[in-house]
Design an enzyme around this catalytic site. Structure first.
Site, PDB file in Angstrom:
ATOM      1  N   ARG A   1      26.118  -1.879  19.080  1.00 23.28           N
ATOM      2  CA  ARG A   1      25.960  -0.712  18.223  1.00 23.28           C
ATOM      3  C   ARG A   1      25.324   0.420  19.015  1.00 23.28           C
ATOM      4  NH1 ARG A   1      22.251  -1.303  15.229  1.00 23.28           N
ATOM      5  NH2 ARG A   1      21.645  -3.466  15.563  1.00 23.28           N
TER       6      ARG A   1
ATOM      7  N   TYR B   1      33.681  -1.652  18.609  1.00 21.56           N
ATOM      8  CA  TYR B   1      32.657  -2.709  18.483  1.00 21.56           C
ATOM      9  C   TYR B   1      32.353  -3.002  17.004  1.00 21.56           C
ATOM     10  CZ  TYR B   1      28.357  -5.203  18.229  1.00 21.56           C
ATOM     11  OH  TYR B   1      27.430  -6.146  17.884  1.00 21.56           O
TER      12      TYR B   1
ATOM     13  N   LYS C   1      27.899  -3.013   8.613  1.00 17.79           N
ATOM     14  CA  LYS C   1      26.664  -2.208   8.655  1.00 17.79           C
ATOM     15  C   LYS C   1      26.825  -0.894   7.889  1.00 17.79           C
ATOM     16  CE  LYS C   1      24.776  -5.286  11.148  1.00 17.79           C
ATOM     17  NZ  LYS C   1      23.742  -6.144  10.574  1.00 17.79           N
TER      18      LYS C   1
ATOM     19  N   HIS D   1      19.172  -6.224   5.060  1.00 17.07           N
ATOM     20  CA  HIS D   1      19.594  -6.922   6.286  1.00 17.07           C
ATOM     21  C   HIS D   1      18.970  -8.322   6.274  1.00 17.07           C
ATOM     22  CE1 HIS D   1      19.908  -6.641  10.982  1.00 17.07           C
ATOM     23  NE2 HIS D   1      20.977  -7.187  10.458  1.00 17.07           N
TER      24      HIS D   1
ATOM     25  N   SER E   1      18.339  -7.491  14.278  1.00 14.82           N
ATOM     26  CA  SER E   1      19.544  -8.033  14.909  1.00 14.82           C
ATOM     27  C   SER E   1      19.163  -8.967  16.054  1.00 14.82           C
ATOM     28  CB  SER E   1      20.381  -6.889  15.467  1.00 14.82           C
ATOM     29  OG  SER E   1      20.612  -5.933  14.459  1.00 14.82           O
TER      30      SER E   1
ATOM     31  N   CYS F   1      17.747 -11.898  16.128  1.00 14.64           N
ATOM     32  CA  CYS F   1      16.436 -12.562  16.038  1.00 14.64           C
ATOM     33  C   CYS F   1      16.549 -13.885  15.279  1.00 14.64           C
ATOM     34  CB  CYS F   1      15.413 -11.658  15.369  1.00 14.64           C
ATOM     35  SG  CYS F   1      14.884 -10.290  16.407  1.00 14.64           S
TER      36      CYS F   1
ATOM     37  N   ASP G   1      23.542 -12.462   7.207  1.00 14.95           N
ATOM     38  CA  ASP G   1      23.220 -11.123   7.730  1.00 14.95           C
ATOM     39  C   ASP G   1      22.861 -10.095   6.657  1.00 14.95           C
ATOM     40  OD1 ASP G   1      22.966  -9.400  10.026  1.00 14.95           O
ATOM     41  OD2 ASP G   1      24.850  -8.430   9.455  1.00 14.95           O
TER      42      ASP G   1
ATOM     43  N   ARG H   1      30.118 -12.085  20.891  1.00 11.62           N
ATOM     44  CA  ARG H   1      30.098 -12.467  19.466  1.00 11.62           C
ATOM     45  C   ARG H   1      31.208 -13.443  19.116  1.00 11.62           C
ATOM     46  NH1 ARG H   1      26.196  -9.833  15.915  1.00 11.62           N
ATOM     47  NH2 ARG H   1      25.123  -8.351  17.261  1.00 11.62           N
TER      48      ARG H   1
HETATM   49  C1  OXD Z   1      23.654  -6.597  13.961  1.00 14.68           C
HETATM   50  C2  OXD Z   1      24.785  -7.432  13.531  1.00 14.68           C
HETATM   51  O1  OXD Z   1      23.752  -5.880  14.967  1.00 14.68           O
HETATM   52  O2  OXD Z   1      24.644  -8.149  12.530  1.00 14.68           O
HETATM   53  O3  OXD Z   1      22.621  -6.630  13.266  1.00 14.68           O
HETATM   54  O4  OXD Z   1      25.859  -7.390  14.152  1.00 14.68           O
HETATM   55 MN    MN Z   2      22.780  -7.823  11.522  1.00 10.64          MN
END
Ligand code: OXD
Ligand code: MN
Length: 581
Positions: free
Chosen positions: A67, A195, A204, A224, A246, A248, A273, A365
């Site tokens: 991002r 992306y 998002k 989130h 993100s 974590c 998420d 990913r």
């Molecule tokens: C983030 C995702 O960047 O979930 O938080 O992809």
């Molecule tokens: Mn996320």
């Protein structure tokens, strides 16, 4: 055909002048056809279909791997509405600067029209979006991440209420990359990136930034957060949400496998998420997961850290920017298998293990259907969602923040979320490991002034007669050698156990300056690979440590001026008094 959708699609086709327009219905036949096209054009590469049926690899442009928060804008009429933590662009400037980038952008390309539903089919909480995109990769990923096609148009009926999501790869140059959100007109424009977080606009952009503004107007919260179900050995079912920045460990926590030494506990996954939270008529807080898939970070995922994710991604999964093994399977740093000779790195170049370069991109990913997850909750598709017993706020903190502590009230819990700060990760471009404020793990995802967002949290709390307990957690404290002290992963259930005991009126705790902290014997360490003494250290609250934190919190709340709710200042001042005492 919905006439509002049709009209908008015609307008965008006139603007972007594609060679052809394809309406997506979400069918299996369509998936197969689009995948074949993507393979022919080199967008996807089939992986070993015997070992990984239905799996493909995508390699992105090397400058388009995460991002780009500095290129992400909230385009509300007034800058104050976006607030000091967002980049703001006036709608008029967006028309001047960004709209022209779409002009003729799809010439020579196919324009795909992707209707999609965020949330369970038949849920009054679900929302419809329509994404127009010239990226077949986006379409194939959207089919995994959302309920795509006719089901969304059925939900919309003849109505006008849908998020208009316009996406073009443009020329992929970061100089001409913009991700713009228009809360007032319920619209998103994204250009110059393929992306996930920038281009799969349901995620998002819609489910967090736009949805947060809808939630503010309609009395709910877009967060989130992961959602997981915990069944105790006594058979009591609880649902817990957790906000973490993100990369974590939300996906790992959502799919936690109880340690062998904790028999009888069961974990089910509702989401990894995003959670949409609604106050229910019963005074409880209810959560749905608006997504239908997982867009998870590959590195670090293994049978040791997350066996459920590993089993989820064996089939029908799109891998982006991972390393490729000569047998047509995939690899990343932290994989169970050792690296082998002859691997190609995430850019398709022969990988030299001695070079010190990563084989997989740190933000590589997997995109996988949630329904494939062995521990997916039967409630995942429940239109009413699940009632929440506890909310966790977690961040990556090497020092200061204890393993777990509990807020006294909803307002105090809101304060604990508001003051969250975390060390940055590879999920966004920029330096990794820098401590930054990340309120509710929503700093990059809140579509309006975060001061007003905190007020909204307090308002939602007022509607709850049975609010969830709110807890701060930190799995990431390190020893002087930089090693994590808490074992994490499955052992996080030991913390969840105490959390749920607290929610049920039990669980031993002491009141400290920052909140309720478990007594050292309150965490079940039976069979754990950690000494009680270390846990005591992880639970220590050193009031002196919090002086600096107070200064930084004050600076942060001052940023929002009159938008900072009085309740946050009250919590701040009381913490200051307790720390001083
Ligand atoms: C983030 C995702 O960047 O979930 O938080 O992809
Ligand atoms: Mn996320």
């Amino acid at each position: 055909m919905n006439t509002h959708v049709k009209k908008w699609v015609d307008e965008i086709a006139a603007l972007t002048t594609p060679d052809r327009v394809v309406w997506c219905d979400g069918s299996e036949e369509e998936r197969a056809r689009l995948t074949e096209e993507a393979v022919k054009t080199g967008v996807l590469m089939p992986l070993n279909q015997e070992k990984m049926p239905g799996c493909y690899l995508h390699r992105s442009d090397s400058s388009d791997v995460a991002r780009t928060e500095h290129l992400t804008f909230i385009c509300s009429p007034k800058e104050e509405e976006a607030g000091p933590t967002n980049n703001w662009m006036s709608p008029a400037d967006a028309d001047k600067k960004v709209l022209p980038l779409f002009k003729g952008a799809m010439k020579g390309r196919t324009m795909y029209v992707v209707p999609f539903l965020m949330g369970p089919v038949g849920s009054k909480f679900s929302k419809v979006g329509v994404e127009i995109t010239d990226s077949v990769y986006v379409v194939i990923n959207m089919r995994i991440m959302t309920r795509m096609g006719q089901v969304a148009l059925d939900h919309l009926g003849s109505g006008e209420e849908f998020t208009r999501c316009l996406h073009s790869l443009g020329d992929l140059s970061p100089d001409r990359r913009f991700i713009c959100h228009f809360p007032q007109k319920n619209e998103i424009w994204s250009v110059g990136s393929g992306y996930g977080g920038n281009a799969l606009l349901g995620k998002k952009c819609l489910a967090l930034r736009i949805a947060s503004t809808l939630g503010q107007r309609q009395g709910w919260l877009a967060e989130h957060m992961l959602i997981l179900g915990v069944k105790t050995p006594a058979g009591k079912m609880h649902y817990v949400t957790g906000a973490f920045p993100s990369a974590c460990g939300k996906t790992n926590l959502a799919m936690l496998v109880p340690p062998a030494s904790m028999p009888g506990w069961e974990i089910t996954t509702v989401g990894d998420d995003i959670a949409w939270l609604h106050p229910g008529d019963d005074g409880r807080l209810w959560a749905i997961n608006p997504e239908a898939g997982f867009f998870g970070v590959a590195p670090g995922t293994s049978m040791k850290t997350n066996p459920n994710a590993m089993r989820t991604i064996r089939t029908n999964t799109i891998f982006t920017n991972v390393a490729l093994k000569p047998d047509g399977t995939v690899w990343w740093e932290g994989h169970d298998d050792p690296p082998v000779e002859g691997m190609l790195d995430w850019q398709g170049k022969p990988w030299d293990p001695k070079s010190g370069d990563k084989a997989a991109h740190p933000n590589s990913r997997f995109t996988a259907p949630a329904a494939q997850c062995p521990c997916i909750s039967p409630e995942f598709t429940n239109p009413n969602g699940v009632p929440i017993s506890a909310i966790l706020f977690g961040a990556r903190r090497q020092r200061r923040v204890p393993l777990v502590f509990q807020a006294e009230t909803w307002q105090h819990g809101t304060f604990l979320g508001a003051t969250l700060a975390s060390e940055t990760t590879a999920a966004a471009t920029g330096k990794v490991g820098v401590l930054r404020r990340d309120s509710m793990a929503m700093q990059p995802f809140c579509g309006y002034n975060m001061g007003d967002y905190l007020s909204h949290w307090l308002e939602v709390g007022q509607k709850l007669t049975k609010p969830p307990g709110i807890f701060r957690v930190n799995w990431f404290r390190t020893d002087p050698d930089g090693k994590f002290i808490w074992p994490g992963f499955g052992d996080n259930l030991r913390v969840l156990k105490w959390v749920l005991e607290r929610c049920d009126g039990g669980g031993k705790a002491v009141k400290t300056a920052i909140g309720w902290v478990p007594t050292a014997d309150a965490i079940d360490l039976d069979g754990a690979a950690i000494e009680r003494k270390q846990v005591e250290e992880l639970l220590e609250v050193d009031a002196a440590d919090w002086h600096e934190a107070l200064e930084l919190q004050k600076e942060y709340f001052e940023k929002f001026g009159s938008h900072t709710p009085g309740g946050m200042w009250k919590e701040h001042n009381e913490l200051a008094k307790r720390v001083a005492a």
